[in-house]
Design a protein around this motif. Structure first.
Motif, PDB file in Angstrom:
ATOM      1  N   PRO A 261      -6.977 -21.448 -44.819  1.00 28.17           N
ATOM      2  CA  PRO A 261      -5.860 -20.614 -45.305  1.00 28.17           C
ATOM      3  C   PRO A 261      -4.829 -21.419 -46.088  1.00 28.17           C
ATOM      4  CG  PRO A 261      -5.568 -21.107 -42.973  1.00 28.17           C
ATOM      5  CD  PRO A 261      -6.839 -21.791 -43.398  1.00 28.17           C
ATOM      6  N   MET A 262      -4.608 -21.037 -47.359  1.00 26.73           N
ATOM      7  CA  MET A 262      -3.628 -21.693 -48.213  1.00 26.73           C
ATOM      8  C   MET A 262      -2.524 -20.751 -48.671  1.00 26.73           C
ATOM      9  SD  MET A 262      -5.841 -24.082 -50.784  1.00 26.73           S
ATOM     10  CE  MET A 262      -7.079 -25.253 -50.211  1.00 26.73           C
ATOM     11  N   ALA A 263      -2.562 -19.500 -48.271  1.00 22.80           N
ATOM     12  CA  ALA A 263      -1.545 -18.535 -48.699  1.00 22.80           C
ATOM     13  C   ALA A 263      -0.277 -18.730 -47.869  1.00 22.80           C
ATOM     14  CB  ALA A 263      -2.066 -17.111 -48.530  1.00 22.80           C
ATOM     15  N   LEU A 264       0.813 -19.088 -48.546  1.00 24.71           N
ATOM     16  CA  LEU A 264       2.074 -19.378 -47.850  1.00 24.71           C
ATOM     17  C   LEU A 264       3.196 -18.422 -48.225  1.00 24.71           C
ATOM     18  CD1 LEU A 264       2.102 -23.283 -48.146  1.00 24.71           C
ATOM     19  CD2 LEU A 264       1.073 -21.849 -46.376  1.00 24.71           C
ATOM     20  N   LEU A 265       2.948 -17.531 -49.192  1.00 21.78           N
ATOM     21  CA  LEU A 265       3.932 -16.513 -49.548  1.00 21.78           C
ATOM     22  C   LEU A 265       3.216 -15.251 -50.012  1.00 21.78           C
ATOM     23  CD1 LEU A 265       6.782 -15.469 -50.126  1.00 21.78           C
ATOM     24  CD2 LEU A 265       6.632 -16.531 -52.390  1.00 21.78           C
ATOM     25  N   LEU A 266       3.413 -14.178 -49.263  1.00 24.29           N
ATOM     26  CA  LEU A 266       2.830 -12.884 -49.603  1.00 24.29           C
ATOM     27  C   LEU A 266       3.902 -11.817 -49.482  1.00 24.29           C
ATOM     28  CD1 LEU A 266      -0.408 -13.276 -47.427  1.00 24.29           C
ATOM     29  CD2 LEU A 266      -0.294 -13.503 -49.917  1.00 24.29           C
ATOM     30  N   LYS A 267       3.725 -10.701 -50.212  1.00 28.08           N
ATOM     31  CA  LYS A 267       4.678  -9.596 -50.114  1.00 28.08           C
ATOM     32  C   LYS A 267       3.930  -8.293 -49.892  1.00 28.08           C
ATOM     33  CE  LYS A 267       8.378 -11.595 -52.908  1.00 28.08           C
ATOM     34  NZ  LYS A 267       9.305 -11.413 -54.049  1.00 28.08           N
ATOM     35  N   ASP A 268       4.522  -7.427 -49.064  1.00 26.75           N
ATOM     36  CA  ASP A 268       3.889  -6.129 -48.837  1.00 26.75           C
ATOM     37  C   ASP A 268       4.387  -5.127 -49.879  1.00 26.75           C
ATOM     38  OD1 ASP A 268       6.398  -5.228 -48.013  1.00 26.75           O
ATOM     39  OD2 ASP A 268       5.927  -5.315 -45.879  1.00 26.75           O
ATOM     40  N   ALA A 269       3.912  -3.888 -49.766  1.00 27.13           N
ATOM     41  CA  ALA A 269       4.209  -2.879 -50.780  1.00 27.13           C
ATOM     42  C   ALA A 269       5.697  -2.569 -50.884  1.00 27.13           C
ATOM     43  CB  ALA A 269       3.428  -1.604 -50.476  1.00 27.13           C
ATOM     44  N   SER A 270       6.439  -2.823 -49.799  1.00 29.84           N
ATOM     45  CA  SER A 270       7.868  -2.552 -49.813  1.00 29.84           C
ATOM     46  C   SER A 270       8.686  -3.738 -50.310  1.00 29.84           C
ATOM     47  CB  SER A 270       8.342  -2.173 -48.406  1.00 29.84           C
ATOM     48  OG  SER A 270       8.234  -3.288 -47.528  1.00 29.84           O
ATOM     49  N   GLY A 271       8.010  -4.867 -50.588  1.00 27.91           N
ATOM     50  CA  GLY A 271       8.705  -6.050 -51.079  1.00 27.91           C
ATOM     51  C   GLY A 271       9.071  -7.057 -50.014  1.00 27.91           C
ATOM     52  N   ARG A 272       8.735  -6.790 -48.770  1.00 26.58           N
ATOM     53  CA  ARG A 272       9.043  -7.740 -47.702  1.00 26.58           C
ATOM     54  C   ARG A 272       8.162  -8.991 -47.851  1.00 26.58           C
ATOM     55  NH1 ARG A 272       7.751  -7.170 -41.186  1.00 26.58           N
ATOM     56  NH2 ARG A 272       8.254  -9.353 -40.696  1.00 26.58           N
ATOM     57  N   ALA A 273       8.776 -10.145 -47.674  1.00 28.28           N
ATOM     58  CA  ALA A 273       8.061 -11.413 -47.832  1.00 28.28           C
ATOM     59  C   ALA A 273       7.527 -11.912 -46.503  1.00 28.28           C
ATOM     60  CB  ALA A 273       8.981 -12.465 -48.440  1.00 28.28           C
ATOM     61  N   TYR A 274       6.308 -12.471 -46.545  1.00 28.88           N
ATOM     62  CA  TYR A 274       5.681 -13.099 -45.377  1.00 28.88           C
ATOM     63  C   TYR A 274       5.397 -14.556 -45.730  1.00 28.88           C
ATOM     64  CZ  TYR A 274       4.919  -8.312 -43.763  1.00 28.88           C
ATOM     65  OH  TYR A 274       5.104  -7.001 -43.369  1.00 28.88           O
ATOM     66  N   THR A 275       5.848 -15.458 -44.870  1.00 28.22           N
ATOM     67  CA  THR A 275       5.638 -16.881 -45.124  1.00 28.22           C
ATOM     68  C   THR A 275       4.705 -17.455 -44.055  1.00 28.22           C
ATOM     69  OG1 THR A 275       7.668 -17.427 -43.911  1.00 28.22           O
ATOM     70  CG2 THR A 275       7.838 -17.142 -46.305  1.00 28.22           C
ATOM     71  N   ALA A 276       4.505 -18.766 -44.095  1.00 24.72           N
ATOM     72  CA  ALA A 276       3.484 -19.413 -43.266  1.00 24.72           C
ATOM     73  C   ALA A 276       3.506 -19.002 -41.795  1.00 24.72           C
ATOM     74  CB  ALA A 276       3.592 -20.930 -43.399  1.00 24.72           C
TER      75      ALA A 276
END
Length: 353
Positions: free
Chosen positions: A242-257
């Motif tokens: 796993p290399m994904a360290l920043l993702l956003k959901d449909a509402s714009g909320r950010a998810y980090t490591a």
């Protein structure tokens, strides 16, 4: 009376000497180092590098609070300031803070601080040392010529390139699992994510191997969840990288490591490899990961050389020398995996919870 006057003169002389030292410690006489973080201060990549930089400086004879002034600025470009507009604003604030502090050396940690701030100071009087740069230095020029060659940078910037040690990580994982044919690599589409994936490909292309790779790049939290669930239920995939360290959901909320890796460990029954040894504390089973603290130490030693009078243009770029072998035994037990004793005894870190 004369003895009393002499004693008073001695006391005053000592006082003046002490005040002189204090004045030097509080002014420009002691070196000043500015450490610019790409992410928040406690980030799993930045924090150990910061610790390492200070250790490398201490080894070189410069200790914060004693004969070294240090100022820190977190750009927080993963958790909070993760849009182009907010990143640019943080970069401007960082540049103002740097100019106000007037450091003898600027240290940047990770890619965003380097590409958005360090390159603004190319060929200035201020030396710049980077740590944890994933981008290939020849390609991240941004219209500014800052590098003549890795061996002889030639300008005012030098530092330590991150190295994933991906092939070593896969070989160690194969020895643990006894059989490993296919790895699933998933990254985000940020500058760092793209550079990490490019580096993964470069490292695997450097030597012959028989590993099969499936990969995915996404910025979407929902897409990450779908792809990860599919990979974890695919019998042909043996391990996750796993290399994904920043993702956003449909509402714009950010998810980090922390959120991403904890969710992944919760839903996935496959082992995974850490690109950073701190990931193991977040539920990754473990293996070979970047030793971020040692990478920071390398950068700190370079800063020490600059403070002693060397020129940044004459100091070759370095690659991160060490990887850490680290395991989460609780996670291994959950997956029913027994780590061979010889590997476990060679581990740098072992977490039991």
């Amino acid at each position: 009376m004369i003895a009393h006057i002499r004693k008073l003169f001695e006391v005053v002389s000592v006082g003046i000497f002490v005040l002189s030292l204090a004045s030097q410690a509080g002014g420009q006489e002691i070196p000043r180092v500015f450490i610019l973080h790409s992410y928040e201060l406690e980030h799993v990549c930045g924090e150990p590098q910061h610790v390492g930089v200070l250790r490398g400086l201490a080894e070189s004879g410069f200790t914060e609070g004693v004969n070294l002034a240090v100022q820190t600025f977190p750009m927080d470009t993963k958790r909070v300031n993760n849009t182009p507009q907010l990143m640019r604003l943080q970069a401007e604030l960082a540049k103002k803070a740097i100019r106000a502090f007037s450091p003898d050396v600027l240290v940047t940690l990770d890619d965003n601080a380097f590409r958005m701030v360090a390159l603004e100071f190319v060929d200035s009087q201020m030396p710049v040392v980077f740590s944890g740069l994933n981008m290939r230095p020849e390609t991240c020029v941004a219209g500014k010529r800052w590098l003549e060659s890795r061996e002889q940078p030639g300008h005012n910037i030098t530092g330590v390139l991150e190295k994933l040690h991906s092939l070593t990580a896969l070989r160690v994982q194969r020895k643990i699992l006894q059989s490993l044919d296919t790895v699933f690599v998933i990254a985000d589409n940020s500058t760092t994510g793209q550079a990490g994936m490019e580096q993964f490909h470069e490292e695997l292309a450097a030597e012959p191997h028989d590993f099969a790779v499936r990969e995915m790049v996404t910025d979407s939290w929902e897409e990450y969840q779908r792809q990860m669930l599919a990979a974890c239920n695919d019998s042909e995939i043996d391990t996750i990288y796993p290399m994904a360290l920043l993702l956003k959901d449909a509402s714009g909320r950010a998810y980090t490591a922390p959120e991403i890796l904890k969710w992944t460990s919760k839903i996935c029954r496959k082992p995974s490899i850490p690109i950073n040894y701190s990931f193991v504390k977040l539920g990754v089973m473990g293996g070979v990961g970047v030793d971020f603290e040692h990478m920071g130490m390398q950068a700190g030693r370079i800063v020490g050389r600059l403070l002693k009078g060397e020129k940044p243009g004459n100091i070759p770029l370095e690659q991160a020398e060490r990887y850490a072998l680290v395991f989460n035994l609780k996670r291994a037990k959950e997956l029913g995996i027994v780590i061979p004793e010889d590997i476990l005894l060679a581990a740098d870190y072992v977490y039991t919870e």
